[in-house]
Design a protein around this motif. Structure first.
Motif, PDB file in Angstrom:
ATOM      1  N   GLU A 207       6.339   7.482  13.336  1.00  8.26           N
ATOM      2  CA  GLU A 207       4.773   7.524  14.391  1.00  8.26           C
ATOM      3  C   GLU A 207       3.833   7.006  13.458  1.00  8.26           C
ATOM      4  OE1 GLU A 207       2.504  11.798  15.604  1.00  8.26           O
ATOM      5  OE2 GLU A 207       4.575  11.866  14.588  1.00  8.26           O
ATOM      6  N   GLU A 208       3.728   7.160  12.019  1.00  8.11           N
ATOM      7  CA  GLU A 208       2.822   6.361  11.401  1.00  8.11           C
ATOM      8  C   GLU A 208       2.718   5.155  11.658  1.00  8.11           C
ATOM      9  OE1 GLU A 208      -0.563   6.296   8.922  1.00  8.11           O
ATOM     10  OE2 GLU A 208       0.447   8.212   9.922  1.00  8.11           O
ATOM     11  N   GLU A 209       3.816   4.422  11.590  1.00  8.14           N
ATOM     12  CA  GLU A 209       3.845   2.884  11.768  1.00  8.14           C
ATOM     13  C   GLU A 209       3.238   2.591  13.076  1.00  8.14           C
ATOM     14  OE1 GLU A 209       7.824   1.535  11.093  1.00  8.14           O
ATOM     15  OE2 GLU A 209       7.570   2.007   9.135  1.00  8.14           O
ATOM     16  N   LEU A 210       3.671   3.397  14.189  1.00  8.37           N
ATOM     17  CA  LEU A 210       2.995   3.087  15.568  1.00  8.37           C
ATOM     18  C   LEU A 210       1.514   3.201  15.569  1.00  8.37           C
ATOM     19  CD1 LEU A 210       5.901   4.757  17.624  1.00  8.37           C
ATOM     20  CD2 LEU A 210       5.419   2.179  17.608  1.00  8.37           C
ATOM     21  N   ARG A 211       1.152   4.404  14.899  1.00  6.95           N
ATOM     22  CA  ARG A 211      -0.211   4.441  14.871  1.00  6.95           C
ATOM     23  C   ARG A 211      -0.890   3.364  14.298  1.00  6.95           C
ATOM     24  NH1 ARG A 211      -4.102   6.126  11.722  1.00  6.95           N
ATOM     25  NH2 ARG A 211      -2.612   6.265  10.124  1.00  6.95           N
ATOM     26  N   GLN A 212      -0.566   2.795  13.193  1.00  8.89           N
ATOM     27  CA  GLN A 212      -1.311   1.835  12.381  1.00  8.89           C
ATOM     28  C   GLN A 212      -1.048   0.349  13.003  1.00  8.89           C
ATOM     29  OE1 GLN A 212       0.628   1.835   8.530  1.00  8.89           O
ATOM     30  NE2 GLN A 212      -0.151   3.710   7.787  1.00  8.89           N
ATOM     31  N   ALA A 213       0.108   0.405  13.790  1.00  8.35           N
ATOM     32  CA  ALA A 213       0.130  -0.924  14.360  1.00  8.35           C
ATOM     33  C   ALA A 213      -0.831  -1.101  15.780  1.00  8.35           C
ATOM     34  CB  ALA A 213       1.718  -1.072  15.139  1.00  8.35           C
ATOM     35  N   ASN A 214      -0.833  -0.113  16.522  1.00 10.66           N
ATOM     36  CA  ASN A 214      -2.108   0.097  17.397  1.00 10.66           C
ATOM     37  C   ASN A 214      -3.391  -0.223  16.643  1.00 10.66           C
ATOM     38  OD1 ASN A 214      -2.766   0.794  20.236  1.00 10.66           O
ATOM     39  ND2 ASN A 214      -3.486   2.716  19.640  1.00 10.66           N
TER      40      ASN A 214
END
Length: 596
Positions: free
Chosen positions: A313-320
């Protein structure tokens, strides 16, 4: 580890109890005291040999647990234990056939003196238990400490101790039943106190085997099965003992006298009950442990999955966030491209101008380099010419001084008297000390500083050679890696010449025996060394010393006046004089910083 510390303390305690019981057996037998008369209807004293051996084994177990023996002591004790095992094994065979070895016969006689008429020979049972205990203790000592290093060795030691304790316990209980086991047979019943001592010796061996040996390893630790065993085994043993006490009481009321049957049944029942409880508790504990481990594993898996989901979830947020930031950066970069093109054109113009200036600087540096190379060659030629000139000057100075020395050597120059000859020798030595400076410079090829190790060795040898009649005097020169400029080296040479000459003349008068007075050969010592940032020059001898009240600094002697003048005004040195067990002059030279 707490388990190891507990087992060490138990080993010490059981070993000391074994020793105390054995001493008690000797004490009571000596004074004719009967202990536990109610359980000793067929009383016999502990054999004197058994008492001594149990004292030795108990004390060694306690000492080894407290402080392991060193290598030599350990080997001696192991050899003595092996000898005890061999002797008691032989006695076991003899006693079964109704006789005794000559060693046991000697112990019985000694026991008669110490214990009195109640002294008796060792029983085969006690001899066998001692053999087993001695061999087990040999292996305890071999592993240099507790617990044993090898698992098999630890198991063997523990099993041997357990066997000793079980057998001894059977005999102890038979005494409580009022009918000692094996009484009236060729085995001779083991004495009550001997059985009690061997019981605690066996317990000490079980503790000495360490927490990794059977059965200790099954009842220690934090596992569920170990916890169950720690609860059930003492509980069952206590219940059995209570039942046995009741059983003994009932048997005495109903006149049951088969003590062997009672004691044997009790021991077998205790072992069987303990075995069954251990197996049941072990299986229950194993199941509980497996269930706990499964729960722990599943909990860890859930935790890991939760951490993975959180990370994703943290990786997805950082990617966005990164995509949004990249979009904004692209808009700004398009705006900046035009400005960057203009800046690049300006930079190119500046680079062209800088390149032209660099070419010009390179040409100027090349010209300067050629000038420096030419100047370096001129300096080298001038330096070589100077070195040749200095070498020639020093060579000529040395030759002139040598010619002066030769003139002093010509006959008729001085009055042919003792004083005239002494004056001529002093003048020659002073001239030689100056000539040696230039000879040393000429030989070493160094014209700014003098290698004092080479110079002083040659100077002292030259002065000693002029006093051949003093060949019994030992000369020591102690100089290492000290260089002085020419002026200070010349002054130091003149000072050493005067002091060394005085030592040869006056320090060792005829009849003065250095070995008798000083305890050492007649010696003159010259040293020069760096100490605390200064150069310290020392000239000392172990001769007769200065006369009482003699002040070298206030004397009218020309030589010592010359020494004082040169030291103070040429070297700016502090002068130290010691007149104990000879004479010593020391000079702390002021460091000019010129020497290397």
């Amino acid at each position: 580890m707490p388990e190891k510390r507990l087992l060490r303390r138990l080993t010490i305690a059981f070993g000391l109890i074994t020793t105390v019981i054995s001493f008690l057996a000797i004490f009571t037998a000596h004074f004719g005291i009967t202990l536990f008369s109610s359980v000793n209807q067929n009383y016999r004293t502990m054999a004197f040999s058994a008492a001594l051996i149990w004292i030795f084994i108990g004390s060694m177990l306690a000492y080894q647990a407290a402080k392991p023996l060193l290598r030599i002591s350990r080997l001696v004790v192991q050899a003595f234990l092996s000898l005890i095992a061999a002797i008691e094994a032989i006695e076991f065979v003899f006693s079964i056939h109704g006789s005794h070895s000559f060693i046991e016969t000697l112990f019985v006689r000694a026991g008669t003196v110490v214990l009195g008429p109640t002294s008796s020979p060792i029983s085969p049972v006690a001899a066998g238990l001692i053999v087993l205990a001695a061999i087990a203790l040999v292996f305890v000592l071999r592993d240099k400490g507790l617990p044993a290093q090898s698992m098999r060795t630890a198991d063997a030691i523990s099993i041997a101790g357990l066997a000793i304790s079980v057998i001894s316990f059977t005999f102890v209980m038979s005494y409580f039943y009022g009918n000692p086991l094996l009484y009236g047979t060729q085995f001779i019943p083991i004495a009550f106190l001997s059985a009690l001592a061997s019981f605690f010796a066996g317990a000490a061996l079980v503790a000495a085997a360490g927490p990794g040996a059977v059965p200790v390893r099954y009842i220690i630790g934090n596992s569920t099965s170990a916890g169950l065993l720690r609860v059930f085994v003492p509980l069952v043993a206590g219940i059995i003992l209570i039942e046995n006490i009741v059983f003994v009481g009932l048997s005495s009321w109903f006149d049951v006298r088969d003590a062997i049957l009672l004691s044997t049944t009790l021991v077998i029942f205790i072992l069987a009950t303990a075995f069954v409880v251990a197996r049941i508790s072990g299986k229950m504990g194993g199941r509980l442990e497996r269930a706990e481990q499964e729960l722990v594993r599943k909990n860890e898996d859930l935790g890991a999955m939760n951490e993975e989901l959180t990370a994703i979830e943290e990786e997805l947020r950082q990617a966005n966030d990164g995509l949004l930031a990249n979009e904004r950066q692209l808009l700004r970069k398009n705006e900046d491209l035009g400005a960057m093109n203009e800046e690049l054109n300006a930079v190119n113009e500046e680079l062209t101008a800088a390149q032209d200036e660099l070419h010009q600087n390179i040409e100027e540096l090349s010209l300067r380099e050629e000038e420096l190379i030419k100047s370096e060659a001129d300096l080298r030629d001038a330096l070589a010419e100077k070195e040749v000139l200095l070498s020639e000057i020093h060579h000529r100075v040395k030759n002139n001084l040598t010619a002066f020395i030769s003139l002093l050597s010509l006959g008729g120059t001085y009055e042919e008297s003792e004083a005239g000859r002494a004056l001529k020798k002093d003048l020659q030595n002073r001239a030689r000390s100056m000539a040696l400076i230039h000879e040393t410079l000429y030989q070493t090829g160094k014209f700014s500083n003098v290698d004092m190790e080479v110079y002083l060795n040659n100077l002292v040898s030259q002065i000693a050679g002029s006093y051949a009649e003093r060949s019994r005097i030992r000369i020591v020169v102690d100089v290492h890696e000290v260089n002085l400029d020419i002026a200070r080296a010349t002054t130091a040479g003149l000072i050493i010449n005067e002091l060394l000459t005085n030592s040869f003349k006056y320090a060792f008068p005829p009849g003065f025996d250095c070995m008798a007075v000083r305890g050492k050969p007649c010696t003159i010592r010259v040293s020069l060394a760096h100490e605390d940032g200064t150069d310290v020059l020392t000239v000392a001898d172990n001769g007769c010393g200065l006369p009482e009240g003699f002040d070298p600094l206030a004397t009218k002697s020309l030589g010592l006046k010359l020494v004082t003048f040169l030291a103070r005004h040429q070297l700016q040195a502090e002068i130290g004089i010691r007149a104990e067990r000879g004479t010593e002059f020391s000079f702390h030279l002021k460091n000019t910083g010129d020497e290397t």
